[in-house]
Design a protein around this motif. Sequence first.
Motif, PDB file in Angstrom:
ATOM      1  N   VAL A 152       0.857  -1.190   0.000  1.00 29.09           N
ATOM      2  CA  VAL A 152       0.000   0.000   0.000  1.00 29.09           C
ATOM      3  C   VAL A 152       0.890   1.237   0.000  1.00 29.09           C
ATOM      4  CG1 VAL A 152      -1.770   1.272   1.273  1.00 29.09           C
ATOM      5  CG2 VAL A 152      -1.803  -1.232   1.239  1.00 29.09           C
ATOM      6  N   PRO A 153       0.578   2.258  -0.808  1.00 28.60           N
ATOM      7  CA  PRO A 153       1.408   3.476  -0.817  1.00 28.60           C
ATOM      8  C   PRO A 153       1.578   4.052   0.582  1.00 28.60           C
ATOM      9  CG  PRO A 153      -0.196   3.551  -2.606  1.00 28.60           C
ATOM     10  CD  PRO A 153      -0.544   2.352  -1.770  1.00 28.60           C
ATOM     11  N   ALA A 154       2.809   4.410   0.921  1.00 28.15           N
ATOM     12  CA  ALA A 154       3.081   4.955   2.249  1.00 28.15           C
ATOM     13  C   ALA A 154       2.338   6.270   2.465  1.00 28.15           C
ATOM     14  CB  ALA A 154       4.581   5.149   2.433  1.00 28.15           C
ATOM     15  N   VAL A 155       2.270   7.088   1.418  1.00 31.78           N
ATOM     16  CA  VAL A 155       1.519   8.347   1.457  1.00 31.78           C
ATOM     17  C   VAL A 155       0.544   8.317   0.289  1.00 31.78           C
ATOM     18  CG1 VAL A 155       1.625  10.860   1.434  1.00 31.78           C
ATOM     19  CG2 VAL A 155       3.496   9.544   2.462  1.00 31.78           C
ATOM     20  N   PRO A 156      -0.692   7.884   0.515  1.00 30.65           N
ATOM     21  CA  PRO A 156      -1.647   7.789  -0.596  1.00 30.65           C
ATOM     22  C   PRO A 156      -1.834   9.135  -1.285  1.00 30.65           C
ATOM     23  CG  PRO A 156      -2.488   6.653   1.342  1.00 30.65           C
ATOM     24  CD  PRO A 156      -1.275   7.423   1.782  1.00 30.65           C
ATOM     25  N   ALA A 157      -1.765   9.105  -2.600  1.00 27.02           N
ATOM     26  CA  ALA A 157      -1.886  10.331  -3.380  1.00 27.02           C
ATOM     27  C   ALA A 157      -2.984  10.172  -4.416  1.00 27.02           C
ATOM     28  CB  ALA A 157      -0.553  10.659  -4.065  1.00 27.02           C
ATOM     29  N   ALA A 158      -3.556  11.292  -4.825  1.00 28.57           N
ATOM     30  CA  ALA A 158      -4.544  11.261  -5.893  1.00 28.57           C
ATOM     31  C   ALA A 158      -3.880  10.807  -7.180  1.00 28.57           C
ATOM     32  CB  ALA A 158      -5.165  12.644  -6.070  1.00 28.57           C
ATOM     33  N   GLY A 159      -4.622  10.050  -7.957  1.00 25.33           N
ATOM     34  CA  GLY A 159      -4.064   9.559  -9.210  1.00 25.33           C
ATOM     35  C   GLY A 159      -5.019   8.632  -9.914  1.00 25.33           C
ATOM     36  N   PRO A 160      -4.591   8.081 -11.039  1.00 28.75           N
ATOM     37  CA  PRO A 160      -5.464   7.185 -11.805  1.00 28.75           C
ATOM     38  C   PRO A 160      -5.816   5.939 -11.008  1.00 28.75           C
ATOM     39  CG  PRO A 160      -3.550   7.889 -13.096  1.00 28.75           C
ATOM     40  CD  PRO A 160      -3.293   8.293 -11.692  1.00 28.75           C
ATOM     41  N   TYR A 161      -6.894   5.312 -11.411  1.00 24.96           N
ATOM     42  CA  TYR A 161      -7.339   4.073 -10.771  1.00 24.96           C
ATOM     43  C   TYR A 161      -6.250   3.017 -10.845  1.00 24.96           C
ATOM     44  CZ  TYR A 161      -9.761  -0.377 -10.259  1.00 24.96           C
ATOM     45  OH  TYR A 161     -10.123  -1.640  -9.873  1.00 24.96           O
ATOM     46  N   ASP A 162      -5.988   2.360  -9.737  1.00 21.54           N
ATOM     47  CA  ASP A 162      -4.958   1.333  -9.653  1.00 21.54           C
ATOM     48  C   ASP A 162      -5.628   0.015  -9.260  1.00 21.54           C
ATOM     49  OD1 ASP A 162      -2.823  -0.333  -9.216  1.00 21.54           O
ATOM     50  OD2 ASP A 162      -1.737   1.039  -7.902  1.00 21.54           O
ATOM     51  N   PRO A 163      -5.753  -0.947 -10.182  1.00 21.16           N
ATOM     52  CA  PRO A 163      -6.462  -2.191  -9.857  1.00 21.16           C
ATOM     53  C   PRO A 163      -5.813  -2.989  -8.747  1.00 21.16           C
ATOM     54  CG  PRO A 163      -5.305  -2.383 -11.965  1.00 21.16           C
ATOM     55  CD  PRO A 163      -5.239  -0.937 -11.561  1.00 21.16           C
ATOM     56  N   ARG A 164      -4.518  -2.808  -8.522  1.00 23.56           N
ATOM     57  CA  ARG A 164      -3.853  -3.568  -7.466  1.00 23.56           C
ATOM     58  C   ARG A 164      -4.419  -3.224  -6.096  1.00 23.56           C
ATOM     59  NH1 ARG A 164       2.164  -1.884  -8.829  1.00 23.56           N
ATOM     60  NH2 ARG A 164       1.006   0.058  -9.089  1.00 23.56           N
ATOM     61  N   LEU A 165      -4.816  -1.975  -5.912  1.00 27.67           N
ATOM     62  CA  LEU A 165      -5.318  -1.566  -4.600  1.00 27.67           C
ATOM     63  C   LEU A 165      -6.595  -2.305  -4.248  1.00 27.67           C
ATOM     64  CD1 LEU A 165      -4.696   2.290  -4.790  1.00 27.67           C
ATOM     65  CD2 LEU A 165      -3.304   0.566  -3.618  1.00 27.67           C
ATOM     66  N   SER A 173      -2.535  -5.879  19.501  1.00 29.19           N
ATOM     67  CA  SER A 173      -1.497  -5.158  18.753  1.00 29.19           C
ATOM     68  C   SER A 173      -1.501  -5.564  17.285  1.00 29.19           C
ATOM     69  CB  SER A 173      -0.123  -5.414  19.372  1.00 29.19           C
ATOM     70  OG  SER A 173       0.234  -6.789  19.274  1.00 29.19           O
ATOM     71  N   GLY A 174      -1.739  -6.850  17.011  1.00 30.74           N
ATOM     72  CA  GLY A 174      -1.829  -7.294  15.622  1.00 30.74           C
ATOM     73  C   GLY A 174      -3.036  -6.703  14.923  1.00 30.74           C
ATOM     74  N   THR A 175      -4.158  -6.595  15.649  1.00 31.90           N
ATOM     75  CA  THR A 175      -5.350  -5.974  15.082  1.00 31.90           C
ATOM     76  C   THR A 175      -5.096  -4.509  14.756  1.00 31.90           C
ATOM     77  OG1 THR A 175      -6.811  -7.475  16.298  1.00 31.90           O
ATOM     78  CG2 THR A 175      -7.768  -5.417  15.511  1.00 31.90           C
ATOM     79  N   ALA A 176      -4.418  -3.815  15.647  1.00 37.35           N
ATOM     80  CA  ALA A 176      -4.116  -2.401  15.411  1.00 37.35           C
ATOM     81  C   ALA A 176      -3.232  -2.224  14.180  1.00 37.35           C
ATOM     82  CB  ALA A 176      -3.453  -1.800  16.648  1.00 37.35           C
ATOM     83  N   ASP A 177      -2.235  -3.085  14.044  1.00 36.50           N
ATOM     84  CA  ASP A 177      -1.345  -2.993  12.879  1.00 36.50           C
ATOM     85  C   ASP A 177      -2.112  -3.237  11.586  1.00 36.50           C
ATOM     86  OD1 ASP A 177       0.805  -2.461  14.512  1.00 36.50           O
ATOM     87  OD2 ASP A 177       1.497  -4.546  14.582  1.00 36.50           O
ATOM     88  N   ALA A 178      -2.976  -4.240  11.599  1.00 33.18           N
ATOM     89  CA  ALA A 178      -3.749  -4.541  10.395  1.00 33.18           C
ATOM     90  C   ALA A 178      -4.730  -3.413  10.078  1.00 33.18           C
ATOM     91  CB  ALA A 178      -4.487  -5.865  10.561  1.00 33.18           C
ATOM     92  N   LEU A 179      -5.310  -2.796  11.119  1.00 36.39           N
ATOM     93  CA  LEU A 179      -6.263  -1.710  10.899  1.00 36.39           C
ATOM     94  C   LEU A 179      -5.562  -0.487  10.308  1.00 36.39           C
ATOM     95  CD1 LEU A 179      -9.094  -0.579  11.110  1.00 36.39           C
ATOM     96  CD2 LEU A 179      -8.601   0.062  13.483  1.00 36.39           C
ATOM     97  N   ARG A 180      -4.352  -0.202  10.734  1.00 36.82           N
ATOM     98  CA  ARG A 180      -3.602   0.915  10.137  1.00 36.82           C
ATOM     99  C   ARG A 180      -3.464   0.722   8.633  1.00 36.82           C
ATOM    100  NH1 ARG A 180      -0.339   0.192  14.770  1.00 36.82           N
ATOM    101  NH2 ARG A 180      -0.459   1.946  16.223  1.00 36.82           N
ATOM    102  N   VAL A 181      -3.110  -0.488   8.244  1.00 33.05           N
ATOM    103  CA  VAL A 181      -2.950  -0.770   6.816  1.00 33.05           C
ATOM    104  C   VAL A 181      -4.288  -0.646   6.095  1.00 33.05           C
ATOM    105  CG1 VAL A 181      -2.276  -2.515   5.124  1.00 33.05           C
ATOM    106  CG2 VAL A 181      -0.969  -2.271   7.242  1.00 33.05           C
ATOM    107  N   ALA A 182      -5.353  -1.164   6.709  1.00 33.97           N
ATOM    108  CA  ALA A 182      -6.674  -1.117   6.071  1.00 33.97           C
ATOM    109  C   ALA A 182      -7.134   0.319   5.859  1.00 33.97           C
ATOM    110  CB  ALA A 182      -7.686  -1.884   6.921  1.00 33.97           C
TER     111      ALA A 182
END
Length: 720
Positions: free
Chosen positions: A408-421, A439-448
Amino acid sequence: MSGAMDGRAQDNGRVYQTTGDQHITENHHYMGSGRAPMGGPDSVRRPAVGHTPLALRDRSEVLARLREGLTSGRGAEVYVLHGMGGCGKTAVAQAFFDIATVEYRRVGLWVNAADRAGLRVGMLAAAADRGARDGELLAAHQGHRPAADLVWHYLDESPDPWFLVLDNADDPAILRDGSWLRGSPRGTVLVTTRRAAARWWPGAELQHIGVLPREDAARVLCDLAPHSGTLAQAAEVADQLGRLPLALTLAGGFLAHQVIDPWTMDLYGRRLEEDEAVELIDQGADVLTEEDPRHLVGRTWQLTLDSFEERGLPQAVALLRLLARLAPEPLPLSVLNRPEIGAVLPLARTETALTALLDHSLTQLVDLGDLRCAHSHGVLLDTVAAATPPADLVVLNATAVRLLDAAVPAVPAAGPYDPRLRLLAPHVLALLRRTAEPSGTADALRVATRLATALHRTGDYLSAWETASAAAALAARTLGDEHRLVLAAYARTGRSLFRLGRYEEAEPMLRRVRSTQLRLFGADDPDTLDTGQGLQLVLGNHGKRQEAVTLLRSVVAGRQAALGPWHPATLRSRVSLLAMLTAREVAAGAETDDTLLSVPQACALHLGPDHAVTLNARHNHARVQFVLGHYQAADDEIRQVVDDYQRVLGPGYPAVLAARQLHAQTQTALGHADAGVDLMSAVVVGRERSLGPDHHFTAVSRDLLEELRSGRWRPPQPPV
């Protein structure tokens, strides 16, 4: 006797030693019963399987291909049915065995090829069926003559055409090492196996056996348990079972045998979600029959996993356990090709491990455009997850989080549609479902949440909403509704609801989140300010402009104090304020000074000319020019903004349509009415396609188009 005995006997041999004359007569009788010299199957003329399927659904194309081999009269045909365990390969072979023996009058021969001993005795029994003599069979059993050569000699010389099934040939080396698999002009061979690689089956015609289509899967359940529910209800349960024939058969058997307290399909479906799904499915097995691992979803794949360990491929087991933390959806292979995987298996061994899983039909490759993905079945992943040692879960979950985090992009930016996301979303949510540790739930939620932000900024608002809302609900079970990360996920949900035009849902959600954040963290907390930024957008588009302006000014002040004047978040809020003010407020000067009107230049200086915030600032500056009555300047600026939006963000990005709408207005204000209508017509079509006909933005655009067409529209007049 005075000396020690010199003779030695082995096996059934005897030694006679005496000092006087003896006459000894022995009579030895072998094969007196007419059976094979050593123990073999009771029959090779019937499939050595359980019950005949009540109905074989959606295999007509496969059976038609097999019929061609018998109908054409071609000899030496070898067919290989390959697929994951439980997909019904043996059922297809059994069905065609009946066709070959009944309709085509072939001699049917069925041999279990799961192991060397079973294959050997089964094939020798087939040779006996075709006329091999007892002495020849004994010699082959004892290794005095090549067993495979003997078998194929009698198969080739068979007076009757035959059809031979080699079932469960999941270790092709067994067939290869003894040269047991051959073609013959007198018959047709059908092999069932989990091994998919073509290199194992030179010269054979391969046929993949997969899961059933939805309707056929539903009919299997209705065939087995006709009184448990409708076809539509069965289809829902079939989807939960991944339409895997083995799971469908077990589920149907369970439903059919509930006598005292019968279950409906709806109840079964709910219990699949609530209980241990694998254990519930396996309850459909006949408890009165001998347990066969291949007939239980909880154990059918364990045979293959055990073989990995025996063959020195523990990395394949580790990789499958890692995949079992994720979803039964396509996973881009690039996710696995990262050093973060090293905590579970060496990166250099990932290729070998994945190849082993592919070869054993435990996963498959799917191409989605330019993306190559691995796709594993849900029941398989549930089974592996249930059998994973608890001590391994922390490392597996942490590794899965790190792999998804890196994707996942570290700093999400506006841009064209990316099917990988979008492909990553179900895997992040599956990981949250499987993680119970805080703690594992918190880490996964950050990514989500970051993934939802990335989806939102590419214009995929529906996926962003689905990801954020599901992630918040899942994490709240462990972390609670007032955890900082859960609140941030809810706030992201509200912002996506706004973009979807669901203002009635977005406003109360964002108000509730902001109120909780104010109470817990204070007004100047970055999370509180973020939620305020999202809430003012809803208010401004929901007829509450003055409240929105007041809130937005507080957000600008708070972000300047907390983050500094040139932080991207601060500049984004100032750009929003530029779009919110009326012509009178702009002209007044007290509300908007030169600093606010120069925001585009500040954005370009600190963020770059192509940053999405910079482009948005130029867009809003063109709007200010328009409401001030500077139509030509506004037209020149918005025309360039449209071009830059398309170049940087892509032609389908939502902001392009908003800029074109302003361009239609500037053109009309300059007297180019036809050009304005053409531009506005394209905007309406684009918004109906991307947002739907009932979205607020679509309705506003449609009304504007009607005004332009009718000549009723008037441009804003400069304030006096």
